[in-house]
Motif scaffolding. Structure first.
Motif, mmCIF file in Angstrom:
data_model
loop_
_atom_site.group_PDB
_atom_site.id
_atom_site.type_symbol
_atom_site.label_atom_id
_atom_site.label_comp_id
_atom_site.label_asym_id
_atom_site.label_seq_id
_atom_site.Cartn_x
_atom_site.Cartn_y
_atom_site.Cartn_z
ATOM 1 N N UNK A 30 1.897 4.474 12.776
ATOM 2 C CA UNK A 30 2.325 5.456 11.402
ATOM 3 C C UNK A 30 1.030 5.571 10.408
ATOM 4 N N UNK A 31 0.363 4.253 10.163
ATOM 5 C CA UNK A 31 -0.768 4.489 9.318
ATOM 6 C C UNK A 31 -2.082 5.392 9.848
ATOM 7 N N UNK A 32 -2.129 5.053 10.948
ATOM 8 C CA UNK A 32 -3.144 6.004 11.683
ATOM 9 C C UNK A 32 -2.795 7.647 11.813
ATOM 10 N N UNK A 33 -1.591 7.850 11.987
ATOM 11 C CA UNK A 33 -1.200 9.258 11.927
ATOM 12 C C UNK A 33 -1.287 9.758 10.729
ATOM 13 N N UNK A 34 -0.939 9.053 9.716
ATOM 14 C CA UNK A 34 -1.116 9.585 8.298
ATOM 15 C C UNK A 34 -2.496 9.680 7.875
ATOM 16 N N UNK A 35 -3.286 8.660 8.210
ATOM 17 C CA UNK A 35 -4.635 9.076 7.952
ATOM 18 C C UNK A 35 -5.172 10.260 8.679
ATOM 19 N N UNK A 37 0.764 -1.196 -0.100
ATOM 20 C CA UNK A 37 0.081 0.096 0.079
ATOM 21 C C UNK A 37 0.853 1.379 -0.096
ATOM 22 N N UNK A 38 1.856 1.152 0.657
ATOM 23 C CA UNK A 38 2.841 2.415 0.732
ATOM 24 C C UNK A 38 3.390 2.617 -0.457
ATOM 25 N N UNK A 39 3.836 1.671 -1.261
ATOM 26 C CA UNK A 39 4.260 1.590 -2.536
ATOM 27 C C UNK A 39 3.308 2.380 -3.698
ATOM 28 N N UNK A 40 2.003 1.623 -3.692
ATOM 29 C CA UNK A 40 0.873 2.276 -4.237
ATOM 30 C C UNK A 40 0.648 3.780 -3.960
ATOM 31 N N UNK A 41 0.957 3.921 -2.795
ATOM 32 C CA UNK A 41 0.228 5.287 -2.333
ATOM 33 C C UNK A 41 1.546 6.410 -2.343
ATOM 34 N N UNK A 42 2.834 5.984 -2.642
ATOM 35 C CA UNK A 42 3.622 6.832 -2.693
ATOM 36 C C UNK A 42 3.546 8.180 -3.345
ATOM 37 N N UNK A 43 3.067 8.222 -4.407
ATOM 38 C CA UNK A 43 2.844 9.479 -5.358
ATOM 39 C C UNK A 43 1.871 10.378 -4.684
ATOM 40 N N UNK A 44 0.858 9.591 -3.687
ATOM 41 C CA UNK A 44 -0.310 10.506 -3.410
ATOM 42 C C UNK A 44 0.248 11.662 -2.524
ATOM 43 N N UNK A 45 1.599 11.582 -1.862
ATOM 44 C CA UNK A 45 2.407 12.315 -1.163
ATOM 45 C C UNK A 45 2.286 13.584 -1.885
ATOM 46 N N UNK A 46 2.598 13.500 -3.151
ATOM 47 C CA UNK A 46 2.907 14.612 -4.088
ATOM 48 C C UNK A 46 1.593 15.663 -4.136
ATOM 49 N N UNK A 55 -13.991 12.674 -4.647
ATOM 50 C CA UNK A 55 -14.779 13.748 -4.043
ATOM 51 C C UNK A 55 -13.919 14.780 -3.339
ATOM 52 N N UNK A 56 -13.138 14.324 -2.644
ATOM 53 C CA UNK A 56 -12.425 15.193 -1.720
ATOM 54 C C UNK A 56 -11.204 14.468 -1.429
ATOM 55 N N UNK A 57 -9.734 15.162 -1.545
ATOM 56 C CA UNK A 57 -8.569 14.445 -1.394
ATOM 57 C C UNK A 57 -8.549 14.277 -0.057
ATOM 58 N N UNK A 58 -8.932 14.989 0.966
ATOM 59 C CA UNK A 58 -8.719 14.841 2.191
ATOM 60 C C UNK A 58 -9.287 13.548 2.806
ATOM 61 N N UNK A 59 -10.588 13.364 2.424
ATOM 62 C CA UNK A 59 -11.608 12.315 2.674
ATOM 63 C C UNK A 59 -10.535 10.832 2.091
ATOM 64 N N UNK A 60 -10.359 11.115 0.907
ATOM 65 C CA UNK A 60 -9.773 9.968 0.064
ATOM 66 C C UNK A 60 -8.328 9.457 0.839
ATOM 67 N N UNK A 61 -7.704 10.459 1.106
ATOM 68 C CA UNK A 61 -6.351 9.932 1.807
ATOM 69 C C UNK A 61 -6.378 9.346 3.173
ATOM 70 N N UNK A 62 -7.513 10.082 3.721
ATOM 71 C CA UNK A 62 -7.733 9.351 5.306
ATOM 72 C C UNK A 62 -8.016 8.040 5.166
ATOM 73 N N UNK A 63 -9.173 7.487 4.226
ATOM 74 C CA UNK A 63 -9.481 6.010 4.029
ATOM 75 C C UNK A 63 -8.376 5.329 3.425
ATOM 76 N N UNK A 64 -7.554 5.865 2.690
ATOM 77 C CA UNK A 64 -6.450 4.819 1.965
ATOM 78 C C UNK A 64 -5.410 5.002 3.178
#
Length: 434
Positions: free
Chosen positions: A90-95, A27-36, A176-185
């Motif tokens: 760490x996942x909880x803090x990032x969410x 998941x971290x590899x797949x989500x690496x680009x979301x940080x951008x 619909x929302x970057x904040x909501x999407x990143x939270x759930x991912x």
């Protein structure tokens, strides 16, 4: 127990470890680009991207934390369970930190710092997991079977990452929302670490073999790590050149595709998917060759080929995305295939006594150089950005990104020279006779 019986005993473990590896790194590899996207939403600039790019090397620098964890638990399984528990936190803090992208702009500096700090925590957990996993494989799997074990483990992870990358990319690009999407991912990342803990409980445990770092306190025939070995420092130099070159190149690679070709996360993950699928094919071949012929020569070939292939980015002003697609195909030799070869090469030349210590110190050296490379690349990129630097050659224009790509490619391609100097040497532990 003969080889066939041992293979039968370990067969299920390579699938379980591959699935667990997907859960704690996929998941971290797949989500690496979301940080951008998150940093851009928080008004980040090239300096912030360079800082995030330095986290990979910084994690290498701090991976030595896995050594006291292994020594404390005296169990690969229990040590991995602890590291995965850190990943859950760490996942909880990032969410939670991802929720801040919709906040007013005056809060963005604080939210950027929070997100960057949470990313570092997650990276530290992943770094510890990587060393413990490598130590576990080295203790559990005999040398002639490591390619057989590691290749299937990696293919299982790749199959899952292909599916996750497309799903995550679609969710982010059509959110619909970057904040909501990143939270759930990121919440999914925390949950997946719990699933990984359940899986590793089914893998045979092995007690790691520690070795002392210093001579004092040893008793008769105590093993001590041998930091005077030329083979060890040749391994460090190879890793430092390869990782630094790839890190410098990677700092702005995704940003370049976003700005020059309007890529979204789905597009970036599609390129990763092609690389992973090609790696799934080359992994099996590389594993068989490595089990029969050793890892050093295939590793030299892959490192030189991929390093030179990175120079194809110079053709983007001429042929556009075709150059990116060529690099994507050749990158199939990097990623999991290169990781298989370098991991098995380390297990091949490093002794069981103190193996985790050797790996940790090696990655500290690598992390130092790669982190400096990423920070310097970010600083230079920022200076060139402020001054609007570009180079016109005929009908095409090269940007600051092309200049950084060239430097990264040359450094990575030159890494194989150190393996030539190492030759067939291995690292021999020291013994204190009392």
């Amino acid at each position: 127990m003969d080889d066939q019986q041992l293979k039968k005993r370990l067969n299920a473990s390579r699938y379980r470890l591959g699935l667990a590896n997907l859960f704690f790194t996929g998941e971290e590899n797949c989500l690496g680009n979301i940080s951008i996207f998150i940093l851009k939403a928080l008004n980040g600039n090239d300096a912030h991207f360079g800082l995030m790019g330095a986290f990979g090397p910084l994690v290498l620098l701090l991976q030595w934390l896995a050594v006291p964890v292994l020594n404390f638990f005296r169990s690969n399984r229990r040590a991995m369970t602890f590291a995965l528990g850190v990943g859950v936190g760490g996942g909880i803090l990032l969410a939670l930190s991802g929720l801040g992208t919709d906040a007013p702009e005056r809060f963005h500096p604080w939210l950027r710092a929070l997100f960057i700090g949470c990313s570092l925590v997650m990276g530290l957990a992943t770094g510890m997991q990587g060393i413990i996993e490598t130590s576990w494989i080295g203790d559990l799997v005999p040398k002639p079977m490591r390619g057989w074990f590691y290749s299937v483990k990696s293919v299982v992870s790749i199959a899952g990452m292909v599916a996750l990358s497309m799903l995550f990319g679609f969710l982010v690009d059509y959110r619909g929302s970057l904040s909501a999407t990143s939270f759930w991912l990121y919440a999914v990342v925390a949950l997946s670490h719990l699933l990984a803990i359940a899986l590793i409980r089914q893998i045979p445990d092995v007690q790691p073999q520690p070795a002392r770092v210093f001579a004092w306190g040893t008793t008769g025939n105590d093993a001590r790590v041998n930091f005077r070995s030329p083979a060890f420092w040749g391994l460090c130099a190879f890793n430092a050149f390869w990782t630094t070159g790839r890190t410098v190149f990677g700092v702005f690679y995704s940003i370049f595709l976003l700005q020059e070709f309007n890529f979204g996360l789905l597009g970036l993950n599609s390129l990763n998917m092609v690389t992973w699928l090609l790696s799934a094919g080359t992994l099996m071949l590389a594993g068989r060759i490595a089990d029969r012929k050793g890892n050093r020569r295939p590793l030299m070939f892959v490192s030189t080929t991929v390093g030179c292939a990175m120079l194809v980015m110079l053709l983007t002003p001429w042929i556009g995305l075709k150059a990116v697609f060529v690099l994507t195909i050749l990158n199939g030799l990097a990623g999991p295939t290169h990781t298989l070869l370098i991991t098995n090469y380390m297990l091949e030349i490093l002794p069981p006594e103190g193996r985790a210590t050797y790996i940790a110190v090696s990655r500290m050296v690598v992390g130092t150089f790669a982190m400096l490379g990423a920070l310097v690349a970010g600083a230079i990129g920022r200076v060139l950005e402020v001054h609007g630097w570009s180079l016109c050659l005929g009908a095409v224009t090269y940007t600051r990104y092309h200049l950084i790509f060239v430097v990264g490619a040359l450094v990575a391609a030159s890494s194989s020279c150190w393996l030539l100097l190492v030759g067939n040497r291995t690292v021999q532990p020291l013994y204190e006779q009392k």
